[in-house]
Design a protein around this motif. Structure first.
Motif, PDB file in Angstrom:
ATOM      1  N   CYS A   1       1.078  -1.168  -0.134  1.00 14.87           N
ATOM      2  CA  CYS A   1       0.015  -0.023  -0.080  1.00 14.87           C
ATOM      3  C   CYS A   1       0.898   1.387  -0.140  1.00 14.87           C
ATOM      4  O   CYS A   1       0.447   2.338  -0.546  1.00 14.87           O
TER       5      CYS A   1
ATOM      6  N   THR B   1       0.359   3.785  -2.830  1.00 15.47           N
ATOM      7  CA  THR B   1       0.052   5.197  -2.977  1.00 15.47           C
ATOM      8  C   THR B   1       1.049   6.257  -3.050  1.00 15.47           C
ATOM      9  O   THR B   1       0.723   7.275  -3.449  1.00 15.47           O
TER      10      THR B   1
ATOM     11  N   ALA C   1      -1.612   6.035   4.810  1.00 12.07           N
ATOM     12  CA  ALA C   1      -0.881   4.621   4.935  1.00 12.07           C
ATOM     13  C   ALA C   1       0.344   4.382   5.838  1.00 12.07           C
ATOM     14  O   ALA C   1       0.421   3.417   6.479  1.00 12.07           O
TER      15      ALA C   1
ATOM     16  N   TRP D   1      -6.249  -3.796   6.487  1.00 14.27           N
ATOM     17  CA  TRP D   1      -5.356  -3.551   5.347  1.00 14.27           C
ATOM     18  C   TRP D   1      -5.851  -4.028   4.027  1.00 14.27           C
ATOM     19  O   TRP D   1      -5.490  -3.358   3.062  1.00 14.27           O
TER      20      TRP D   1
ATOM     21  N   PRO E   1      -9.605   5.023   3.015  1.00  7.17           N
ATOM     22  CA  PRO E   1      -8.715   5.243   1.822  1.00  7.17           C
ATOM     23  C   PRO E   1      -9.764   6.158   0.982  1.00  7.17           C
ATOM     24  O   PRO E   1      -9.044   7.051   0.290  1.00  7.17           O
TER      25      PRO E   1
END
Length: 416
Positions: free
Chosen positions: A12, A16, A30, A72, A343
Protein backbone atom coordinates in the motif's frame (compact mmCIF):
# COMPACT_ATOMS: atom_id res chain seq x y z
CA UNK A 1 -0.83 -12.93 10.03
CA UNK A 2 1.75 -10.40 11.21
CA UNK A 3 3.93 -11.05 8.16
CA UNK A 4 0.90 -10.70 5.87
CA UNK A 5 0.05 -7.32 7.46
CA UNK A 6 3.60 -6.10 6.84
CA UNK A 7 3.60 -7.24 3.21
CA UNK A 8 0.21 -5.66 2.44
CA UNK A 9 1.19 -2.46 4.26
CA UNK A 10 4.40 -2.14 2.24
CA UNK A 11 2.41 -2.79 -0.95
CA UNK A 12 0.00 0.00 0.00
CA UNK A 13 2.89 2.37 0.71
CA UNK A 14 4.35 1.62 -2.71
CA UNK A 15 1.02 2.04 -4.51
CA UNK A 16 -0.06 5.23 -2.73
CA UNK A 17 3.36 6.75 -3.43
CA UNK A 18 3.19 5.66 -7.05
CA UNK A 19 -0.39 6.76 -7.71
CA UNK A 20 -0.73 9.87 -5.56
CA UNK A 21 2.81 10.98 -4.74
CA UNK A 22 5.00 11.02 -1.65
CA UNK A 23 3.41 14.22 -0.38
CA UNK A 24 -0.22 13.14 -0.52
CA UNK A 25 -2.92 12.31 1.99
CA UNK A 26 -3.27 8.66 0.86
CA UNK A 27 0.47 8.08 1.36
CA UNK A 28 0.41 9.91 4.72
CA UNK A 29 -2.60 7.83 5.73
CA UNK A 30 -0.85 4.59 4.77
CA UNK A 31 2.23 5.65 6.80
CA UNK A 32 0.20 6.44 9.91
CA UNK A 33 -1.84 3.23 9.50
CA UNK A 34 1.44 1.30 9.40
CA UNK A 35 2.62 3.02 12.61
CA UNK A 36 -0.61 2.09 14.39
CA UNK A 37 -0.28 -1.46 13.00
CA UNK A 38 3.15 -2.00 14.60
CA UNK A 39 1.59 -3.71 17.68
CA UNK A 40 -0.19 -6.21 15.42
CA UNK A 41 3.00 -6.81 13.43
CA UNK A 42 5.05 -7.34 16.61
CA UNK A 43 2.27 -9.31 18.28
CA UNK A 44 2.24 -7.06 21.35
CA UNK A 45 -0.47 -5.08 23.13
CA UNK A 46 -0.48 -2.81 26.18
CA UNK A 47 -3.50 -3.60 28.34
CA UNK A 48 -5.45 -0.94 30.20
CA UNK A 49 -4.07 -0.67 33.71
CA UNK A 50 -5.04 0.63 37.15
CA UNK A 51 -3.60 3.96 38.18
CA UNK A 52 -0.18 3.39 39.73
CA UNK A 53 0.08 -0.08 38.20
CA UNK A 54 3.18 -0.84 36.14
CA UNK A 55 2.39 -0.83 32.44
CA UNK A 56 3.39 -3.99 30.62
CA UNK A 57 3.03 -5.74 27.29
CA UNK A 58 1.00 -8.88 26.62
CA UNK A 59 0.80 -11.07 23.54
CA UNK A 60 -1.67 -9.78 20.99
CA UNK A 61 -4.79 -11.84 20.47
CA UNK A 62 -5.09 -13.54 17.11
CA UNK A 63 -8.57 -12.09 16.63
CA UNK A 64 -7.31 -8.52 17.06
CA UNK A 65 -4.44 -9.11 14.64
CA UNK A 66 -6.92 -10.60 12.16
CA UNK A 67 -9.04 -7.44 12.28
CA UNK A 68 -6.02 -5.28 11.45
CA UNK A 69 -5.19 -7.64 8.56
CA UNK A 70 -8.76 -7.38 7.26
CA UNK A 71 -8.59 -3.59 7.51
CA UNK A 72 -5.39 -3.53 5.47
CA UNK A 73 -7.04 -5.74 2.84
CA UNK A 74 -9.87 -3.22 2.48
CA UNK A 75 -7.39 -0.34 2.24
CA UNK A 76 -5.38 -2.20 -0.41
CA UNK A 77 -8.53 -3.02 -2.40
CA UNK A 78 -9.42 0.66 -2.77
CA UNK A 79 -5.87 1.71 -3.65
CA UNK A 80 -5.45 -1.07 -6.22
CA UNK A 81 -8.84 -0.37 -7.80
CA UNK A 82 -8.18 3.36 -8.14
CA UNK A 83 -6.93 4.44 -11.54
CA UNK A 84 -3.26 5.18 -12.12
CA UNK A 85 -2.43 8.86 -11.69
CA UNK A 86 0.53 10.88 -12.82
CA UNK A 87 2.00 12.93 -9.99
CA UNK A 88 1.60 16.65 -10.44
CA UNK A 89 1.97 19.61 -8.17
CA UNK A 90 -0.86 21.87 -7.03
CA UNK A 91 -1.18 25.37 -8.36
CA UNK A 92 -2.71 27.85 -5.88
CA UNK A 93 -5.45 30.17 -7.12
CA UNK A 94 -4.12 33.63 -6.35
CA UNK A 95 -6.00 35.83 -8.82
CA UNK A 96 -8.67 36.88 -6.30
CA UNK A 97 -6.52 36.69 -3.18
CA UNK A 98 -8.66 33.77 -1.99
CA UNK A 99 -6.05 32.25 0.28
CA UNK A 100 -4.64 35.59 1.37
CA UNK A 101 -8.08 36.62 2.66
CA UNK A 102 -8.61 33.29 4.42
CA UNK A 103 -5.17 33.57 5.96
CA UNK A 104 -5.80 37.06 7.36
CA UNK A 105 -9.33 36.32 8.62
CA UNK A 106 -8.30 33.02 10.27
CA UNK A 107 -5.29 34.73 11.86
CA UNK A 108 -7.42 37.50 13.37
CA UNK A 109 -9.91 34.93 14.71
CA UNK A 110 -7.03 32.85 16.08
CA UNK A 111 -5.55 35.73 18.06
CA UNK A 112 -9.00 36.79 19.24
CA UNK A 113 -9.36 33.24 20.54
CA UNK A 114 -6.02 33.56 22.30
CA UNK A 115 -7.21 36.78 23.91
CA UNK A 116 -10.40 35.06 25.05
CA UNK A 117 -8.41 32.29 26.73
CA UNK A 118 -6.09 34.79 28.42
CA UNK A 119 -9.05 36.76 29.77
CA UNK A 120 -10.83 33.66 31.07
CA UNK A 121 -7.80 31.66 32.24
CA UNK A 122 -4.98 34.12 32.84
CA UNK A 123 -1.83 34.95 30.89
CA UNK A 124 -0.33 31.52 31.47
CA UNK A 125 -3.56 29.57 31.02
CA UNK A 126 -1.68 26.88 29.10
CA UNK A 127 0.20 25.83 32.25
CA UNK A 128 -3.02 24.71 33.97
CA UNK A 129 -3.85 21.02 34.14
CA UNK A 130 -5.92 19.82 31.20
CA UNK A 131 -9.02 19.18 33.32
CA UNK A 132 -8.81 22.76 34.67
CA UNK A 133 -8.72 24.43 31.28
CA UNK A 134 -11.62 25.94 29.41
CA UNK A 135 -12.93 23.62 26.69
CA UNK A 136 -16.12 25.27 25.49
CA UNK A 137 -17.23 25.30 21.86
CA UNK A 138 -15.43 28.59 21.13
CA UNK A 139 -12.16 27.10 22.37
CA UNK A 140 -12.66 23.99 20.25
CA UNK A 141 -13.20 26.16 17.15
CA UNK A 142 -10.14 28.25 18.02
CA UNK A 143 -7.84 25.29 17.32
CA UNK A 144 -9.22 24.89 13.81
CA UNK A 145 -9.02 28.62 13.03
CA UNK A 146 -5.31 28.23 13.77
CA UNK A 147 -4.91 25.26 11.40
CA UNK A 148 -6.94 26.90 8.62
CA UNK A 149 -4.77 30.01 8.97
CA UNK A 150 -1.64 27.86 8.97
CA UNK A 151 -2.75 26.01 5.83
CA UNK A 152 -3.46 29.32 4.05
CA UNK A 153 -0.09 30.72 5.13
CA UNK A 154 1.67 27.65 3.70
CA UNK A 155 -0.12 27.95 0.36
CA UNK A 156 0.58 31.70 0.28
CA UNK A 157 4.19 30.92 1.25
CA UNK A 158 3.95 33.74 3.81
CA UNK A 159 6.65 33.17 6.41
CA UNK A 160 5.42 35.81 8.87
CA UNK A 161 1.95 34.30 9.10
CA UNK A 162 3.44 30.81 9.30
CA UNK A 163 5.54 31.87 12.30
CA UNK A 164 2.48 33.50 13.92
CA UNK A 165 0.46 30.31 13.50
CA UNK A 166 3.34 28.14 14.75
CA UNK A 167 3.43 30.30 17.88
CA UNK A 168 -0.25 29.52 18.50
CA UNK A 169 0.27 25.84 17.69
CA UNK A 170 3.03 25.76 20.30
CA UNK A 171 0.61 27.21 22.88
CA UNK A 172 -1.97 24.58 21.93
CA UNK A 173 0.70 21.93 22.42
CA UNK A 174 1.62 23.29 25.86
CA UNK A 175 -2.06 23.14 26.83
CA UNK A 176 -1.67 19.38 26.48
CA UNK A 177 -2.93 18.85 22.93
CA UNK A 178 -0.58 16.79 20.75
CA UNK A 179 -3.18 16.32 18.03
CA UNK A 180 -3.07 19.81 16.53
CA UNK A 181 0.76 19.93 16.23
CA UNK A 182 0.74 16.47 14.62
CA UNK A 183 -1.92 17.54 12.10
CA UNK A 184 0.00 20.78 11.48
CA UNK A 185 3.12 18.74 10.70
CA UNK A 186 1.23 16.59 8.20
CA UNK A 187 -0.33 19.71 6.67
CA UNK A 188 3.04 21.35 6.18
CA UNK A 189 4.60 18.27 4.59
CA UNK A 190 1.70 17.75 2.17
CA UNK A 191 0.91 21.38 1.29
CA UNK A 192 4.40 22.88 1.13
CA UNK A 193 5.96 20.10 -0.91
CA UNK A 194 2.82 19.66 -3.02
CA UNK A 195 2.69 23.34 -3.96
CA UNK A 196 6.35 24.29 -3.98
CA UNK A 197 8.38 21.06 -3.96
CA UNK A 198 10.40 19.98 -6.94
CA UNK A 199 9.78 16.78 -8.83
CA UNK A 200 12.09 13.85 -8.24
CA UNK A 201 12.34 10.28 -7.06
CA UNK A 202 11.12 9.05 -3.70
CA UNK A 203 14.51 9.09 -1.98
CA UNK A 204 15.32 12.53 -3.37
CA UNK A 205 12.08 13.87 -1.95
CA UNK A 206 12.46 12.44 1.54
CA UNK A 207 16.12 13.54 1.77
CA UNK A 208 15.24 17.24 1.65
CA UNK A 209 16.22 19.09 4.85
CA UNK A 210 12.75 20.63 5.34
CA UNK A 211 11.12 17.23 5.05
CA UNK A 212 13.58 15.63 7.48
CA UNK A 213 13.11 18.44 10.03
CA UNK A 214 9.31 18.18 9.69
CA UNK A 215 9.40 14.42 10.28
CA UNK A 216 11.70 14.81 13.31
CA UNK A 217 9.43 17.43 14.88
CA UNK A 218 6.34 15.37 14.09
CA UNK A 219 7.88 12.23 15.60
CA UNK A 220 9.03 14.12 18.68
CA UNK A 221 5.52 15.48 19.21
CA UNK A 222 3.94 12.03 18.90
CA UNK A 223 6.39 9.96 20.94
CA UNK A 224 7.74 12.27 23.68
CA UNK A 225 5.37 15.21 23.39
CA UNK A 226 3.56 14.37 26.62
CA UNK A 227 6.61 14.47 28.96
CA UNK A 228 7.71 17.69 27.22
CA UNK A 229 4.51 19.60 27.87
CA UNK A 230 4.13 18.11 31.35
CA UNK A 231 7.64 19.35 32.20
CA UNK A 232 6.61 22.85 31.09
CA UNK A 233 3.32 22.75 32.99
CA UNK A 234 4.93 21.58 36.22
CA UNK A 235 8.12 23.58 35.75
CA UNK A 236 9.98 20.37 36.43
CA UNK A 237 12.43 19.11 33.81
CA UNK A 238 12.82 15.85 35.75
CA UNK A 239 9.60 14.59 34.15
CA UNK A 240 11.26 14.66 30.75
CA UNK A 241 14.50 13.31 32.18
CA UNK A 242 12.64 10.38 33.72
CA UNK A 243 11.01 9.57 30.36
CA UNK A 244 14.45 9.47 28.75
CA UNK A 245 16.37 7.93 31.66
CA UNK A 246 17.72 4.42 32.04
CA UNK A 247 16.32 2.79 28.92
CA UNK A 248 14.81 5.66 26.89
CA UNK A 249 13.89 3.48 23.91
CA UNK A 250 12.00 1.07 26.16
CA UNK A 251 10.23 3.94 27.94
CA UNK A 252 9.22 5.58 24.67
CA UNK A 253 7.98 2.30 23.19
CA UNK A 254 6.08 1.45 26.37
CA UNK A 255 4.37 4.84 26.33
CA UNK A 256 3.72 4.81 22.57
CA UNK A 257 0.04 5.32 21.86
CA UNK A 258 -0.40 2.61 19.16
CA UNK A 259 0.10 -0.17 21.74
CA UNK A 260 -2.63 1.23 23.97
CA UNK A 261 -5.11 1.92 21.18
CA UNK A 262 -4.52 -1.54 19.71
CA UNK A 263 -5.73 -2.99 23.01
CA UNK A 264 -9.18 -1.56 22.23
CA UNK A 265 -9.73 -4.29 19.66
CA UNK A 266 -9.02 -7.09 22.13
CA UNK A 267 -11.10 -5.37 24.80
CA UNK A 268 -14.12 -4.98 22.53
CA UNK A 269 -13.93 -8.65 21.62
CA UNK A 270 -13.31 -9.93 25.18
CA UNK A 271 -16.01 -7.73 26.72
CA UNK A 272 -18.51 -8.61 23.97
CA UNK A 273 -19.23 -4.96 23.32
CA UNK A 274 -22.01 -4.59 20.79
CA UNK A 275 -23.18 -1.12 19.77
CA UNK A 276 -26.74 -1.04 18.50
CA UNK A 277 -26.81 -0.05 14.83
CA UNK A 278 -29.47 2.63 15.33
CA UNK A 279 -27.54 4.11 18.26
CA UNK A 280 -24.49 4.17 16.02
CA UNK A 281 -26.37 5.96 13.23
CA UNK A 282 -27.73 8.44 15.78
CA UNK A 283 -24.21 9.23 17.06
CA UNK A 284 -23.00 9.75 13.47
CA UNK A 285 -25.94 11.91 12.34
CA UNK A 286 -25.68 13.98 15.53
CA UNK A 287 -22.65 15.61 13.93
CA UNK A 288 -24.98 17.29 11.43
CA UNK A 289 -26.01 19.62 14.25
CA UNK A 290 -23.69 22.46 15.24
CA UNK A 291 -23.76 21.67 18.96
CA UNK A 292 -25.07 18.10 19.49
CA UNK A 293 -25.00 18.35 23.29
CA UNK A 294 -27.57 21.18 23.12
CA UNK A 295 -30.03 18.66 21.67
CA UNK A 296 -29.01 15.90 24.07
CA UNK A 297 -27.18 13.98 21.33
CA UNK A 298 -24.01 11.96 21.91
CA UNK A 299 -21.10 11.96 19.44
CA UNK A 300 -18.75 10.00 21.67
CA UNK A 301 -20.80 6.82 22.01
CA UNK A 302 -17.97 4.36 21.34
CA UNK A 303 -15.58 5.79 23.95
CA UNK A 304 -18.28 6.03 26.60
CA UNK A 305 -19.43 2.47 25.86
CA UNK A 306 -16.02 0.84 26.20
CA UNK A 307 -15.04 2.96 29.22
CA UNK A 308 -18.18 1.94 31.08
CA UNK A 309 -17.64 -1.72 30.14
CA UNK A 310 -14.13 -1.93 31.63
CA UNK A 311 -14.54 -3.69 35.01
CA UNK A 312 -12.39 -1.23 36.95
CA UNK A 313 -12.09 2.54 37.29
CA UNK A 314 -9.62 4.46 35.12
CA UNK A 315 -8.16 7.85 36.01
CA UNK A 316 -6.85 8.55 32.51
CA UNK A 317 -8.24 8.75 28.99
CA UNK A 318 -7.96 5.67 26.79
CA UNK A 319 -8.54 7.41 23.43
CA UNK A 320 -10.27 5.09 20.96
CA UNK A 321 -9.76 2.82 18.00
CA UNK A 322 -11.35 3.13 14.57
CA UNK A 323 -11.27 -0.63 13.91
CA UNK A 324 -12.53 -1.57 17.37
CA UNK A 325 -15.49 0.75 16.78
CA UNK A 326 -16.08 -0.96 13.43
CA UNK A 327 -16.11 -4.37 15.11
CA UNK A 328 -18.43 -3.20 17.89
CA UNK A 329 -20.92 -1.90 15.33
CA UNK A 330 -20.87 -4.59 12.66
CA UNK A 331 -18.29 -7.30 13.26
CA UNK A 332 -16.28 -8.29 10.21
CA UNK A 333 -18.72 -6.51 7.90
CA UNK A 334 -18.25 -3.32 9.91
CA UNK A 335 -14.46 -3.59 9.63
CA UNK A 336 -14.71 -4.06 5.85
CA UNK A 337 -17.00 -1.03 5.52
CA UNK A 338 -14.77 1.19 7.68
CA UNK A 339 -11.67 0.00 5.79
CA UNK A 340 -13.23 1.22 2.53
CA UNK A 341 -14.36 4.55 3.98
CA UNK A 342 -10.86 5.42 5.22
CA UNK A 343 -8.86 5.37 1.93
CA UNK A 344 -11.79 6.76 -0.08
CA UNK A 345 -11.90 9.80 2.26
CA UNK A 346 -8.15 10.32 1.91
CA UNK A 347 -8.33 10.07 -1.89
CA UNK A 348 -11.27 12.51 -2.05
CA UNK A 349 -9.42 15.14 0.00
CA UNK A 350 -6.25 14.63 -2.03
CA UNK A 351 -8.00 14.85 -5.41
CA UNK A 352 -9.86 18.00 -4.38
CA UNK A 353 -6.59 19.57 -3.28
CA UNK A 354 -4.99 18.84 -6.66
CA UNK A 355 -7.89 19.39 -9.05
CA UNK A 356 -10.02 22.16 -7.51
CA UNK A 357 -9.48 25.83 -6.75
CA UNK A 358 -12.35 26.80 -4.46
CA UNK A 359 -12.31 28.14 -0.93
CA UNK A 360 -13.23 24.82 0.65
CA UNK A 361 -9.93 23.51 -0.69
CA UNK A 362 -7.98 24.45 2.44
CA UNK A 363 -10.58 23.22 4.91
CA UNK A 364 -10.65 19.89 3.05
CA UNK A 365 -6.86 19.84 3.28
CA UNK A 366 -7.16 20.19 7.07
CA UNK A 367 -9.73 17.37 7.09
CA UNK A 368 -7.39 15.26 4.93
CA UNK A 369 -4.51 15.74 7.38
CA UNK A 370 -6.85 15.03 10.30
CA UNK A 371 -8.02 11.80 8.64
CA UNK A 372 -4.50 10.65 7.83
CA UNK A 373 -3.12 11.27 11.32
CA UNK A 374 -5.95 11.09 13.82
CA UNK A 375 -8.61 8.59 12.75
CA UNK A 376 -6.74 5.55 14.11
CA UNK A 377 -7.04 6.65 17.75
CA UNK A 378 -10.77 7.45 17.63
CA UNK A 379 -14.17 5.99 17.12
CA UNK A 380 -15.79 7.19 13.90
CA UNK A 381 -18.43 9.17 15.79
CA UNK A 382 -15.93 11.20 17.80
CA UNK A 383 -13.70 11.64 14.77
CA UNK A 384 -16.60 13.16 12.82
CA UNK A 385 -17.12 15.66 15.65
CA UNK A 386 -13.72 17.10 14.74
CA UNK A 387 -14.74 17.24 11.08
CA UNK A 388 -17.88 19.09 12.16
CA UNK A 389 -15.82 21.63 14.11
CA UNK A 390 -13.57 22.22 11.09
CA UNK A 391 -16.62 22.77 8.88
CA UNK A 392 -18.09 25.28 11.33
CA UNK A 393 -14.78 27.14 11.64
CA UNK A 394 -14.36 27.21 7.84
CA UNK A 395 -17.94 28.44 7.41
CA UNK A 396 -17.32 31.32 9.83
CA UNK A 397 -14.19 32.32 7.89
CA UNK A 398 -16.17 32.07 4.65
CA UNK A 399 -19.05 34.25 5.93
CA UNK A 400 -16.66 36.92 7.20
CA UNK A 401 -14.96 36.85 3.82
CA UNK A 402 -18.29 37.38 2.03
CA UNK A 403 -19.17 40.29 4.30
CA UNK A 404 -15.77 41.93 3.88
CA UNK A 405 -15.96 41.55 0.10
CA UNK A 406 -19.50 42.93 -0.01
CA UNK A 407 -18.45 46.00 1.94
CA UNK A 408 -15.53 46.76 -0.36
CA UNK A 409 -16.78 45.75 -3.81
CA UNK A 410 -19.59 44.29 -5.82
CA UNK A 411 -17.93 40.89 -5.61
CA UNK A 412 -20.81 38.53 -6.00
CA UNK A 413 -20.38 34.96 -7.13
CA UNK A 414 -18.02 32.96 -4.93
CA UNK A 415 -16.75 29.79 -6.52
CA UNK A 416 -16.65 26.75 -4.25
Amino acid sequence: MSFAILIIALLCLFLTNRKFGTFSFPFAGACSFLIYSVPAILGLSAEFYYSGQTKYFVSAQAGATGIVLLAWCGFALVVIAYKQLAYRQCEPLLSNNNYSDQMKIATVLSFLGLGYLIVTGGLFFFTNARDEQLNDFATLLWRWFVLIGFAAAIVENNRRYQVAMLFLIAIIFLRGDRTIPAIAGALYVVLYFRFFGEAGGFFKKISRPKFIISVILLSTTIFIGKPIYLSVKEGDISILRYALADDPLSNIVMAAEPFGTFNHISSVMNLNIDINFFDFISSILANLTIVPSFFGLNTNLYNETITSAIPYSLSYGIAGNYWAHAWAVGGYLGVILFSLIYPISLIFCDRYLVDKNGRVRLSLAVIGALTAIYVHRNGLDNFLSFVRQICVAAFIVYVIHIISRARNSNYGYLRL
